[in-house]
Design a protein around this motif. Structure first.
Motif, PDB file in Angstrom:
ATOM      1  N   GLU A 124       0.728  -1.193   0.061  1.00 31.48           N
ATOM      2  CA  GLU A 124      -0.075   0.116  -0.072  1.00 31.48           C
ATOM      3  C   GLU A 124       0.768   1.163   0.117  1.00 31.48           C
ATOM      4  OE1 GLU A 124      -4.131   1.529   2.262  1.00 31.48           O
ATOM      5  OE2 GLU A 124      -2.760   0.200   3.490  1.00 31.48           O
ATOM      6  N   ASP A 125       1.929   1.137   0.689  1.00 31.82           N
ATOM      7  CA  ASP A 125       2.885   2.602   0.818  1.00 31.82           C
ATOM      8  C   ASP A 125       3.568   2.497  -0.518  1.00 31.82           C
ATOM      9  OD1 ASP A 125       2.868   2.765   3.702  1.00 31.82           O
ATOM     10  OD2 ASP A 125       4.345   1.384   4.082  1.00 31.82           O
ATOM     11  N   TRP A 126       3.928   1.681  -1.351  1.00 34.16           N
ATOM     12  CA  TRP A 126       4.433   1.503  -2.594  1.00 34.16           C
ATOM     13  C   TRP A 126       3.299   2.159  -3.672  1.00 34.16           C
ATOM     14  CZ3 TRP A 126       7.817  -2.571  -5.006  1.00 34.16           C
ATOM     15  CH2 TRP A 126       8.706  -2.129  -6.063  1.00 34.16           C
ATOM     16  N   VAL A 127       2.276   1.601  -3.713  1.00 35.02           N
ATOM     17  CA  VAL A 127       1.055   2.116  -4.481  1.00 35.02           C
ATOM     18  C   VAL A 127       0.965   3.511  -4.151  1.00 35.02           C
ATOM     19  CG1 VAL A 127      -1.318   1.756  -5.076  1.00 35.02           C
ATOM     20  CG2 VAL A 127       0.285  -0.207  -4.912  1.00 35.02           C
ATOM     21  N   TYR A 128       0.756   3.926  -2.887  1.00 43.83           N
ATOM     22  CA  TYR A 128       0.453   5.057  -2.410  1.00 43.83           C
ATOM     23  C   TYR A 128       1.310   6.391  -3.118  1.00 43.83           C
ATOM     24  CZ  TYR A 128      -0.882   9.201   0.517  1.00 43.83           C
ATOM     25  OH  TYR A 128      -1.440  10.210   0.993  1.00 43.83           O
TER      26      TYR A 128
ATOM     27  N   GLU B 111      -0.455  -7.720   1.989  1.00 46.19           N
ATOM     28  CA  GLU B 111       0.478  -6.557   2.590  1.00 46.19           C
ATOM     29  C   GLU B 111       1.661  -6.389   2.062  1.00 46.19           C
ATOM     30  OE1 GLU B 111       2.062  -7.303   6.515  1.00 46.19           O
ATOM     31  OE2 GLU B 111       1.172  -5.395   7.266  1.00 46.19           O
ATOM     32  N   LYS B 112       2.272  -7.302   1.328  1.00 47.51           N
ATOM     33  CA  LYS B 112       3.421  -7.266   0.696  1.00 47.51           C
ATOM     34  C   LYS B 112       3.481  -7.226  -0.993  1.00 47.51           C
ATOM     35  CE  LYS B 112       6.043  -6.760   4.273  1.00 47.51           C
ATOM     36  NZ  LYS B 112       7.155  -5.587   4.492  1.00 47.51           N
TER      37      LYS B 112
ATOM     38  N   PRO C 167       5.379   6.343   3.145  1.00 48.18           N
ATOM     39  CA  PRO C 167       4.561   5.926   4.063  1.00 48.18           C
ATOM     40  C   PRO C 167       3.298   6.555   4.110  1.00 48.18           C
ATOM     41  CG  PRO C 167       6.184   7.199   4.914  1.00 48.18           C
ATOM     42  CD  PRO C 167       6.743   7.281   3.298  1.00 48.18           C
ATOM     43  N   LYS C 168       2.219   5.524   3.840  1.00 40.29           N
ATOM     44  CA  LYS C 168       0.822   6.035   3.698  1.00 40.29           C
ATOM     45  C   LYS C 168       0.503   6.435   5.449  1.00 40.29           C
ATOM     46  CE  LYS C 168      -3.518   5.412   2.181  1.00 40.29           C
ATOM     47  NZ  LYS C 168      -4.589   4.513   1.242  1.00 40.29           N
ATOM     48  N   HIS C 169       1.192   5.627   6.515  1.00 37.18           N
ATOM     49  CA  HIS C 169       0.506   5.853   7.822  1.00 37.18           C
ATOM     50  C   HIS C 169       1.040   7.323   8.210  1.00 37.18           C
ATOM     51  CE1 HIS C 169       4.700   4.319   8.189  1.00 37.18           C
ATOM     52  NE2 HIS C 169       4.602   5.176   9.440  1.00 37.18           N
TER      53      HIS C 169
END
Length: 626
Positions: A167-171, A216-217, A241-243
């Motif tokens: 999700e971070d990479w896609v973000y 997740e990965k 980092p989406k968080h």
């Protein structure tokens, strides 16, 4: 005396004059050493006869010509690194660093140097700039379905301990493709070929249709088609980092504290503190996915090119981002460092303003012959007028050398050195200008344009080391020699950040600039679209044509998976740009990076297999020059 001989004679005189001016450069000389210093106190003595013989045989360092092929890329120190220790890294620059410390938003090389310590790309590269399976993620290509699936390793964590996720990479893709994105990354093939990305960009979809997250990965990107560029740097490999960034509006991210004050990555070192524009203190990331770094601390600080030698000799810095090659001859035998070198992925060039940037259409507004520099024959004459061979030898002792085409020799499979390019010929420059109708109508020594109107060409160039000003002045005088009235913009050089903003990086082209001298780092992928494509902000000359569009598209087509076909396309493109001259390369470059004798596990070559977490020192204190 013939015109060509007179031109050569004047060139030598101009170089001599400009070098004297550089040596008297006031503040630029601060910290510089007299080349005769250091000879006192030696115990050896010689007879007068031996001294005279040595003087006759000695080679003046300024006359020595070097070859980058003679340098190693890896430090020869094979000692064992001590546990812990600290290292000082010099960011060589005559200006502050901008401080955009996130790969998704940065644009300048100084920031990139800092980022290499604190963040990683998720994919590794080999020495041929091709992605491998050795990075923080692996990938699988599906040619039948035009897709690539990526899987992040389980042990990859952000500096705050959170896992790096798909999700971070896609973000990162979603932020860069967002219409409110303020950076310069969107538009390359790694984005433009993703299925449905324009739907997302235009607000018709909340997610990018062509990207599918599996868990997740892992995730898959579906492309309209695959191109060879995707696996040589075209895939965007930097996660976000989406968080941390998820609650920040995209338009505000670049100025947020997590970019400017407390940047976060998953690289071998974490930011401890920042003095804006001046220095960054780093501590090791004990949970780095490759392994715990050898060093406890790294300090990165800006050092002016005029004092880089002093900093190296005294052990003030162990490594530097670059070493001014014009200073190498006098310091080649520095006793406490080892000079490493390689062909740089970069070139210096003269660019001609041929239009401006259409921000609404997000593409070049090419105006061609309506611009002051729109006549290709004028541009061709200006290329013939300058002697880049002599500039490279006289100012850089062979460690920069005359450029020919816009694909540099750091990519030997694609650089075509068989193409005939303009080389210094004052008579030919004069002939071209005469035939094109540029004549000195008023008798003041400068040519008017073909309509008989005054022609004043405003030339923008950057500040830098001691030779920046004399080289700019040489080019001006060389153009004066063929009757072209070229003037330095506002009578001075311009610092790095403001220079590029005015040339066009800000999205607004300064109308006062007609020509400019700049440099490009070309990256890993040979595809030149990012610098010369119609929709690219970095296309600073603002050049566009249907033929250029065609050749750039062919270079990343399905057929271009055949290396020989791709070589033919890029050879044709190089020749096309030599014929049309929106820019012309002046110098190719050697990259020199000295390393203190205590440094171990250091290699400057891409794909060497030596990583920053392995970098270490063999003793607590740096080695000081004798």
């Amino acid at each position: 005396m013939s015109k060509s001989l007179m031109g050569k004679y004047l060139f030598v005189l101009m170089l001599a004059l400009f070098l004297v001016l550089a040596a008297c450069g006031g503040d630029d000389e601060e910290g510089a050493e007299d080349p005769d210093e250091g000879s006192e106190g030696t115990e050896e003595t010689e007879s007068e006869e031996e001294e005279e013989e040595d003087e006759e045989e000695a080679v003046d360092p300024e006359d020595q010509i070097y070859d980058i092929a003679d340098f190693n890329t890896a430090a020869s120190n094979d000692g064992d690194p001590i546990d812990g220790g600290s290292l000082n890294f010099g960011l060589v620059s005559d200006t502050v660093f901008e401080g955009t410390l996130n790969y998704n938003f940065y644009s300048g090389a100084p920031d990139a140097e800092i980022l290499t310590w604190i963040d990683d790309g998720l994919l590794d590269m080999d020495e041929n700039f091709t992605f491998t399976q050795d990075g923080a993620a692996t990938f699988e290509t599906d040619e039948e379905n035009n897709s690539i699936t990526f899987t992040i390793r389980d042990d990859v964590q952000w500096h705050d301990g959170e896992e790096v996720t798909a999700e971070d990479w896609v973000y990162a893709y979603e932020v860069i493709a967002d219409p409110e994105y303020t950076g310069v990354r969107y538009g390359t093939v790694g984005f433009s070929l993703i299925e449905g990305i324009e739907e997302y960009r235009e607000g018709e979809s909340d997610t990018i249709p062509g990207i599918e997250i599996h868990d997740e990965k892992s995730f898959t990107i579906n492309y309209e088609r695959l191109t060879p560029s995707l696996l040589t740097g075209g895939v965007w490999t930097y996660a976000l980092p989406k968080h941390i960034f998820g609650d920040i509006p995209v338009a505000e991210m670049e100025e947020s504290e997590y970019v400017r004050e407390n940047p976060i990555g998953f690289g071998p070192y974490k930011v401890d503190s920042i003095v804006p524009g001046e220095s960054v203190s780093l501590v090791k990331n004990e949970n780095y996915w490759r392994g715990e770094p050898n060093l406890d601390e790294v300090t990165i600080r800006v050092i002016n090119p005029s004092v880089v030698v002093q900093e190296l000799e005294t052990g003030g810095v162990d490594l530097v981002s670059s070493f001014p090659v014009d200073q190498y001859p006098e310091n080649a035998n520095m006793s406490n460092v080892e000079f490493l070198g390689q062909i740089d992925n970069a070139y210096t060039y003269i660019g001609f303003k041929l239009g401006d940037w259409d921000a609404e259409a997000t593409e070049v507004n090419y105006q061609g012959e309506d611009m002051k520099m729109g006549d290709v024959e004028l541009r061709r004459a200006m290329w013939y007028a300058v002697d880049n061979d002599s500039v490279g030898e006289r100012f850089y002792n062979g460690l920069r050398w005359s450029g020919s085409t816009l694909i540099v020799p750091s990519h030997p499979d694609y650089h075509d050195d068989s193409i005939d390019v303009p080389s210094h010929d004052t008579e030919e420059a004069n002939r071209i200008l005469d035939e094109a109708g540029y004549e000195d109508v008023t008798g003041d020594g400068f040519r008017e344009d073909p309509d008989g109107e005054e022609l004043v060409i405003n030339f923008a160039s950057m500040s830098g080391g001691d030779v920046a000003e004399p080289i700019a002045n040489y080019y001006i005088q060389a153009w004066h020699e063929v009757g072209l009235n070229v003037e330095l913009l506002e009578g001075r050089l311009h610092e790095f950040n403001s220079f590029y903003d005015r040339v066009g990086q800000s999205g607004e082209d300064d109308p006062e600039i007609d020509i400019y001298q700049a440099a490009w780092s070309v990256g890993s992928d040979v595809d030149p679209t990012g610098l010369y494509g119609r929709t690219q902000l970095f296309n600073f000359p603002r050049y566009a044509s249907e033929e250029n569009d065609r050749l750039l598209a062919e270079g990343i087509s399905d057929e271009a998976f055949d290396v020989s076909y791709r070589q033919e396309v890029y050879s044709e493109w190089q020749e096309y740009m030599v014929e049309n001259i929106p820019v012309f390369p002046t110098l190719y470059r050697a990259e020199l990076r000295p390393a203190n004798e205590r440094v171990v596990n250091y290699d400057i070559q891409t794909g060497s297999g030596v990583y920053l977490y392995e970098l270490g020192v063999t003793q607590e204190e740096p080695v000081v020059a004798e």
